[in-house]
Motif scaffolding. Structure first.
Motif, short mmCIF file in Angstrom:
data_model
loop_
_atom_site.label_atom_id
_atom_site.label_comp_id
_atom_site.label_asym_id
_atom_site.label_seq_id
_atom_site.Cartn_x
_atom_site.Cartn_y
_atom_site.Cartn_z
N ARG A 126 -15.86 -0.26 -3.32
CA ARG A 126 -16.62 0.94 -2.99
C ARG A 126 -16.12 2.11 -3.81
NH1 ARG A 126 -15.49 3.37 2.69
NH2 ARG A 126 -16.05 5.22 1.49
N ILE A 127 -16.91 3.18 -3.81
CA ILE A 127 -16.49 4.43 -4.44
C ILE A 127 -15.33 5.02 -3.66
CG2 ILE A 127 -17.23 6.81 -4.91
CD1 ILE A 127 -18.48 4.93 -6.84
N ILE A 128 -14.41 5.68 -4.34
CA ILE A 128 -13.29 6.33 -3.69
C ILE A 128 -13.81 7.37 -2.69
CG2 ILE A 128 -11.35 7.93 -4.06
CD1 ILE A 128 -10.89 6.53 -6.74
N SER A 129 -13.19 7.42 -1.52
CA SER A 129 -13.48 8.46 -0.54
C SER A 129 -12.18 8.93 0.08
CB SER A 129 -14.41 7.94 0.56
OG SER A 129 -14.51 8.88 1.60
N GLU A 130 -11.88 10.20 -0.07
CA GLU A 130 -10.65 10.75 0.50
C GLU A 130 -10.78 10.97 2.00
OE1 GLU A 130 -8.22 10.85 -1.40
OE2 GLU A 130 -9.01 11.01 -3.42
N ARG A 131 -12.01 11.12 2.49
CA ARG A 131 -12.23 11.50 3.89
C ARG A 131 -12.46 10.29 4.80
NH1 ARG A 131 -12.48 15.83 6.83
NH2 ARG A 131 -14.02 16.18 8.47
N ASP A 132 -13.08 9.25 4.28
CA ASP A 132 -13.36 8.07 5.11
C ASP A 132 -12.09 7.32 5.47
OD1 ASP A 132 -16.02 8.68 4.90
OD2 ASP A 132 -16.50 7.09 3.46
N ILE A 133 -12.14 6.59 6.58
CA ILE A 133 -11.08 5.66 6.93
C ILE A 133 -11.32 4.37 6.13
CG2 ILE A 133 -9.98 4.36 8.78
CD1 ILE A 133 -9.65 7.41 8.95
N VAL A 134 -10.39 4.03 5.27
CA VAL A 134 -10.54 2.86 4.40
C VAL A 134 -9.39 1.89 4.69
CG1 VAL A 134 -10.74 2.03 2.03
CG2 VAL A 134 -11.60 4.31 2.62
N PRO A 135 -9.62 0.88 5.55
CA PRO A 135 -8.55 -0.07 5.87
C PRO A 135 -8.01 -0.75 4.61
CG PRO A 135 -10.40 -0.33 7.37
CD PRO A 135 -10.87 0.59 6.29
N GLY A 136 -6.70 -0.83 4.53
CA GLY A 136 -6.08 -1.51 3.41
C GLY A 136 -5.96 -0.69 2.15
N ARG A 137 -6.16 0.62 2.24
CA ARG A 137 -6.07 1.47 1.05
C ARG A 137 -4.60 1.67 0.65
NH1 ARG A 137 -9.14 7.04 1.00
NH2 ARG A 137 -8.78 6.82 3.22
N ALA A 138 -4.28 1.39 -0.62
CA ALA A 138 -2.93 1.62 -1.14
C ALA A 138 -2.76 3.08 -1.51
CB ALA A 138 -2.68 0.75 -2.37
N ALA A 139 -1.54 3.55 -1.44
CA ALA A 139 -1.20 4.90 -1.89
C ALA A 139 -0.78 4.84 -3.36
CB ALA A 139 -0.07 5.47 -1.05
N GLY A 140 -1.09 5.90 -4.10
CA GLY A 140 -0.70 5.97 -5.50
C GLY A 140 0.56 6.79 -5.67
N TYR A 141 1.38 6.40 -6.64
CA TYR A 141 2.66 7.07 -6.86
C TYR A 141 2.90 7.36 -8.33
CZ TYR A 141 3.45 5.40 -2.12
OH TYR A 141 3.31 5.14 -0.77
N ASP A 142 3.60 8.45 -8.57
CA ASP A 142 4.06 8.80 -9.90
C ASP A 142 5.57 9.04 -9.83
OD1 ASP A 142 1.63 8.75 -11.34
OD2 ASP A 142 1.10 10.71 -10.53
N ARG A 143 6.17 8.97 -10.98
CA ARG A 143 7.60 9.25 -11.08
C ARG A 143 7.74 10.54 -11.87
NH1 ARG A 143 11.72 6.34 -14.50
NH2 ARG A 143 13.72 6.60 -13.47
N VAL A 144 8.21 11.58 -11.23
CA VAL A 144 8.32 12.90 -11.84
C VAL A 144 9.80 13.27 -11.92
CG1 VAL A 144 7.63 15.31 -11.71
CG2 VAL A 144 6.09 13.53 -10.85
N ASP A 145 10.28 13.43 -13.15
CA ASP A 145 11.71 13.73 -13.36
C ASP A 145 12.60 12.72 -12.65
OD1 ASP A 145 11.03 15.98 -14.88
OD2 ASP A 145 10.92 17.25 -13.10
#
Length: 326
Positions: A190-209
């Motif tokens: 599906r299209i990304i949705s920040e507001r909907d409840i999306v079961p199984g959604r992974a979180a994204g991470y970055d490494r800063v300094d």
């Protein structure tokens, strides 16, 4: 058909775990499909570090630019419907387009040879825009070169393609993707949705300094554009790979159109088709793409003649200062 992860360790597990350790990646999902059957569909590590939630074959990752292949496929379906023509100027579907767009074609948007800017620098990633507002801003940008003169990767070009698909298809392009590609392929994508409840959604991470951080926030509307704004699981990509091996969702002619090199005005051929990068190594053809966005990295490699697909998506821990969708 339900895909299950292997219940025992194998060489693939060893390779994946070693790479996760080397790249400091919290989690990864993989799919390997051969001859229309899943060889390996599995998750490793964590989908959410804060909650210690594990990656599974159905965990949703963001695709980044791997999503462009789906938009290209939708364009071809609309061409087959008689609603689009590849060599029509973009202005045929966007009447308010500026004079500089009059000779820019749908085909050139697909192959990144349109001269469209890579991104629109006037767009604030933390602000919401309508499709018409995005277009109005894009109209003000001068092309980087005349259409067809050279290959120049453009996320903006695919955003415009998505808007064209919405207009000629009569509904939001993301809904068309679901109805015409995802559902027929058995995918839950599906299209990304920040507001909907999306079961199984992974979180994204970055490494800063050198420190693990959550992905930066992007406005909801800008996470729905057609340059790669999709949630896809390893299981979904296994199903897509099986669809690519057959001719039910996309015809053989459509796939060959996607996997044909583009041709510049000079006659030079360029190894990019419609949403796929093209390779031929020792006579073995493969089509590939990668995507990076909001703390995720995705890769897909498909060997049409070998009926083999390898797909990997992971939460990214590369050192980040400025992030762009690639």
């Amino acid at each position: 058909m339900k895909f299950l992860s292997a219940a025992f360790a194998d060489p693939v597990d060893d390779i994946v775990m070693a790479e996760m350790k080397r790249q400091h990646s919290p989690g990864i999902g993989i799919a390997i499909v051969k001859n229309g059957l899943p060889v390996k569909v599995a998750g490793y590590g964590l989908a959410n570090v804060e909650l210690q939630a594990k990656v599974t074959p159905t965990t949703f990752f963001q695709t980044g630019s791997v999503g462009k292949q789906f938009v290209a496929a939708l364009v071809l379906l609309l061409v087959n419907d008689g609603k689009l023509k590849l060599d029509d100027p973009v202005s045929a579907y966007l009447p308010n387009a500026p004079p500089a767009w009059q000779s820019m074609t749908i085909r050139q948007l697909l192959t990144h040879t349109s001269g469209m800017a890579r991104v629109d620098p006037a767009i604030d990633l933390r602000k919401d825009y309508t499709e018409d507002e995005l277009l109005e801003s894009a109209y003000k940008l001068a092309p980087s070169n005349p259409p067809g003169e050279r290959y120049d990767y453009s996320n903006l070009g695919y955003q415009v393609l998505g808007i064209v698909c919405s207009k000629v298809g009569g509904r939001f392009y993301g809904d068309q993707l679901r109805e015409r590609l995802f559902v027929p392929s058995g995918m839950s994508s599906r299209i990304i949705s920040e507001r909907d409840i999306v079961p199984g959604r992974a979180a994204g991470y970055d490494r800063v300094d050198g420190v693990l951080k959550n992905q930066q926030w992007v406005s909801p509307s800008l996470n729905t554009t057609a340059d790669g704004s999709l949630y896809v699981s390893a299981e979904d990509m296994a199903r897509w790979s099986i669809a690519l091996d057959g001719d039910t969702v996309l015809t053989h002619a459509m796939k060959e159109a996607m996997w044909t090199p583009s041709t510049l005005n000079s006659g030079e051929r360029w190894d990019y088709g419609f949403g796929w990068r093209l390779f031929n190594e020792e006579g073995r053809r493969s089509v590939r793409h990668r995507g990076d966005w909001q703390g995720f990295t995705s890769h897909i490699v498909h060997f049409p003649e070998d009926r083999l697909t390898i797909r990997r998506t992971r939460t990214r821990l590369a050192e980040v200062r400025v992030k762009t969708l690639v």
